[in-house]
Design an enzyme around this catalytic site. Structure first.
Site, PDB file in Angstrom:
ATOM      1  N   GLN A 191     -10.328  -2.508   2.413  1.00  0.00           N
ATOM      2  CA  GLN A 191      -9.975  -3.563   3.644  1.00  0.00           C
ATOM      3  C   GLN A 191      -9.776  -2.244   4.971  1.00  0.00           C
ATOM      4  OE1 GLN A 191      -5.971  -4.014   1.703  1.00  0.00           O
ATOM      5  NE2 GLN A 191      -5.118  -3.897   3.611  1.00  0.00           N
TER       6      GLN A 191
ATOM      7  N   MET B 192       8.896  -2.013  11.736  1.00  0.00           N
ATOM      8  CA  MET B 192       8.598  -0.949  10.657  1.00  0.00           C
ATOM      9  C   MET B 192       7.296  -1.222   9.939  1.00  0.00           C
ATOM     10  SD  MET B 192      12.274  -0.450   8.566  1.00  0.00           S
ATOM     11  CE  MET B 192      13.693  -0.338   9.516  1.00  0.00           C
TER      12      MET B 192
ATOM     13  N   MET C  77       0.803  -1.282  -0.019  1.00  0.00           N
ATOM     14  CA  MET C  77       0.135  -0.072  -0.111  1.00  0.00           C
ATOM     15  C   MET C  77       0.771   1.182  -0.101  1.00  0.00           C
ATOM     16  SD  MET C  77      -3.501  -0.948   1.863  1.00  0.00           S
ATOM     17  CE  MET C  77      -2.673  -0.770   3.627  1.00  0.00           C
TER      18      MET C  77
ATOM     19  N   HIS D  62       9.540  -3.411   3.074  1.00  0.00           N
ATOM     20  CA  HIS D  62       9.062  -3.668   1.861  1.00  0.00           C
ATOM     21  C   HIS D  62      10.428  -3.930   0.813  1.00  0.00           C
ATOM     22  CE1 HIS D  62       5.699  -0.992   3.196  1.00  0.00           C
ATOM     23  NE2 HIS D  62       5.214  -2.009   2.861  1.00  0.00           N
TER      24      HIS D  62
HETATM   25  O1  PAF Z   1      -0.345  -5.977   3.686  1.00  0.00           O
HETATM   26  C1  PAF Z   1      -0.483  -4.694   2.943  1.00  0.00           C
HETATM   27  O2  PAF Z   1       0.147  -3.830   2.601  1.00  0.00           O
HETATM   28  C2  PAF Z   1      -1.856  -4.966   2.330  1.00  0.00           C
HETATM   29  O3  PAF Z   1      -2.842  -5.571   3.163  1.00  0.00           O
HETATM   30  C3  PAF Z   1      -1.833  -5.778   0.988  1.00  0.00           C
HETATM   31  C4  PAF Z   1      -1.484  -6.952   1.001  1.00  0.00           C
HETATM   32  C5  PAF Z   1      -1.132  -4.834  -0.110  1.00  0.00           C
HETATM   33  C6  PAF Z   1      -3.275  -5.735   0.394  1.00  0.00           C
HETATM   34  O4  PAF Z   1      -3.964  -4.469   0.142  1.00  0.00           O
END
Ligand code: PAF
Length: 290
Positions: A61, A184, A30, A37
């Site tokens: 979500q 993080m 996101m 990441h």
């Molecule tokens: O973990 C996240 O950043 C989100 O839940 C994901 C997996 C990108 C789905 O929107």
């Protein structure tokens, strides 16, 4: 690094890659990227020929409108970090692109989602499963990468991959922490200074619970000790702290030697909701501690 904005463009791109026999890795995010990441992206770049990173703040979500509105959005800074980490394609869709119509399908993951995040954020995992399955269909990856900070999310996505027969390997990586132990998270950027200074206590509480368990304390006693430790910090409001089987996510009452256990928590810290967990694998547990 190519930047694609439409589902059709991503589908065409990945179809060409598949036809050329290339191995595809997907890192769904996101945005507001951090080292956690980037480790996933680097790992994907080592294992795959093409690395697709999606950045999409998925409205379905979020069950809290402010949390969605305030979620950090930094596409340019993110793009600058991604190319050197090995990202080949950045997928940056709009809400309309991902949801040309409101999804009617509902996911139900049973016991896996009746606890922790699923219990405290109604509809959250339905939104995650909807968007992740759309991303899987569009990118058809051989591997998909997720961080273990969202332990329950990894379990849910694994179940979805199994139940729906997605032909991909799910790869998950341990949580990456700041030097002071704070996990993080993109949300850390929103922490006011005082709350940021106190936030590492969350991990300290998880470590305390884990230590108690490995010494043979009951789950209830370990949970109470960790919750009391968190309670000493006025900046925190604990939503839950649960000790569960690491695979089924069901609460454990007594420690069973050889069982993989996860201690998960969610807390409001200075107005920001943070989650974290610590995983106890069988080989870390003290032999004979039960
Ligand atoms: O973990 C996240 O950043 C989100 O839940 C994901 C997996 C990108 C789905 O929107």
């Amino acid at each position: 690094m190519e930047i694609l904005h439409t589902a059709a463009a991503l589908q065409a791109y990945t179809e060409n890659c598949r036809r050329a026999g290339l191995r595809l890795g997907l890192v769904p995010t996101m945005g507001a990227l951090h080292e956690g990441h980037l480790q996933l992206v680097r790992a994907a770049a080592q294992a795959c020929d093409v690395v697709i990173v999606s950045i999409f703040v998925n409205p379905t979500q979020f069950n809290n409108a402010d949390d969605f509105r305030l979620y950090p959005r930094l596409p340019q800074a993110d793009a600058d970090l991604l190319a050197p980490a090995g990202c080949t394609v950045l997928f940056l869709p709009s809400v309309e692109e991902m949801y040309p119509h409101a999804a009617v399908l509902r996911f139900d993951f049973g016991a896996l989602e009746r606890v922790m995040e699923g219990a405290h954020r109604p509809g959250h995992f339905n939104g995650v499963a909807t968007v992740v399955s759309k991303l899987f269909h569009l990118s058809r990856p051989h591997q998909a990468y997720f961080g273990q900070k969202d332990w329950q999310q990894v379990a849910i996505v694994r179940q979805m991959v199994m139940d729906l027969g997605f032909d991909l390997e799910l790869v998950s990586f341990p949580t990456v922490r700041e030097a002071d132990g704070l996990a993080m998270s993109s949300r850390n950027r929103r922490l006011p200074a005082e709350a940021r200074a106190a936030a590492p206590r969350l991990y300290a509480a998880l470590q305390l619970a884990a230590e108690q368990l490995t010494r043979g304390a009951s789950a209830a006693a370990a949970q109470a000790a960790a919750a009391a430790y968190i309670g000493q910090e006025p900046a925190f409001s604990l939503e839950y702290l649960e000790i569960a089987d690491a695979h089924t996510l069901q609460p454990i009452h007594v420690w069973v030697p050889g069982q993989a256990v996860v201690v998960c928590l969610a807390a409001q810290v200075g107005g920001v909701r943070l989650i974290d967990n610590i995983v106890l694998l069988p080989e870390q547990q003290a032999v004979g501690a039960a």
